[in-house]
Design an enzyme around this catalytic site. Structure first.
Site, PDB file in Angstrom:
ATOM      1  CE1 TYR A   1      -4.659  -2.801   4.882  1.00 40.46           C
ATOM      2  CE2 TYR A   1      -3.657  -0.649   4.538  1.00 40.46           C
ATOM      3  CZ  TYR A   1      -4.189  -1.822   4.028  1.00 40.46           C
ATOM      4  OH  TYR A   1      -4.242  -2.009   2.671  1.00 40.46           O
TER       5      TYR A   1
ATOM      6  CB  SER B   1      -0.883   0.008   1.257  1.00 39.41           C
ATOM      7  OG  SER B   1      -1.503   1.260   1.451  1.00 39.41           O
TER       8      SER B   1
END
Length: 239
Positions: free
Chosen positions: A147, A134
């Site tokens: 996360y 990400s």
């Protein structure tokens, strides 16, 4: 990598980026096995012509199930895409069981699958491990510390694994998507990249044998980070 005739396994392949990527790979002539845990979405994927594997990769048992199911098969492409967030705000009670599942799914499972399927990949003339991280692996967001930590950890693992496999038949690609329009980001109010375009850029990076693919707006983040890491972190912490 020339994709026609190859075989791929895509985790989290029944929804979101994984599903779009499975479709895009199949259009290139790849035989795709999708892994998921939702019976309904697995049935839909099977109806669309995909080979399917039921496994919850937030647990060691799920990883074992995938490895057992692939025994004796020829796999050229491992895509570690499955991922989830975990609520974490110290102003309220934190569900550490949910945190542990997030860490296993996003970080531990890709490491285990990459390790345990590596002999199978090494046996192929040309193979690739694709780890979906990400833009938040580069600079974290305050609202998603767990996360972000898992994606940053997977990014470090990917870079080190690539160095270890340099010169072998197995390439290692890291994909850093921006916010993509998926079920997981439904509550996110920021501008989102269409999932099909994200998949298209990933496939192009695979075909070009790239080491890293900064997709969409992540390219801008990487540019800002190259100029001023502190500024990039400041921007993303408030994102």
């Amino acid at each position: 990598m020339k994709l026609a005739g190859k075989s791929a396994i895509v985790t989290g392949g029944t929804d979101g980026i994984g599903k779009a990527l499975g479709l895009a790979l199949r259009e290139r002539g790849v035989q795709v096995i999708v892994v998921g845990r939702d019976k309904g979405r697995l049935a839909l994927a099977a109806a669309e012509g995909f080979d399917t594997l039921a496994a919850d990769l937030a647990s060691a048992q799920g990883v074992d199930a995938v490895v057992r199911a692939l025994d004796g098969k020829a796999i050229d492409l491992l895509v570690n895409n499955a991922g989830a967030g975990a609520s974490y705000d110290v102003s309220a009670p934190v569900d550490l069981a949910q945190v542990d599942r997030c860490i296993f799914l996003n970080l531990v499972a890709p490491i285990h699958l990459s390790t345990r399927l590596l002999p199978m990949l090494r046996a192929r003339p040309q193979a690739m491990i694709v780890n979906i991280t990400s833009g938040l692996a580069v600079a974290p967001r305050a609202g998603s510390p767990v996360y972000c930590a898992t994606k940053a950890g997977l990014r470090s693992f990917t870079m080190a694994l690539r160095a270890q496999l340099a010169g072998s038949s197995v390439r290692v690609l890291e994909v850093l998507p921006p916010v993509v329009e998926t079920r997981m980001t439904a509550a996110n109010s920021h501008r989102k990249m269409p999932v099909g375009e994200c998949a298209r850029q990933i496939v192009r990076a695979i075909e070009q044998d790239r080491d890293e693919a900064n997709v969409g707006a992540t390219r801008l983040l990487r540019l800002v980070y190259s100029v001023s890491p502190a500024l990039a972190r400041q921007i993303m912490l408030r994102y």
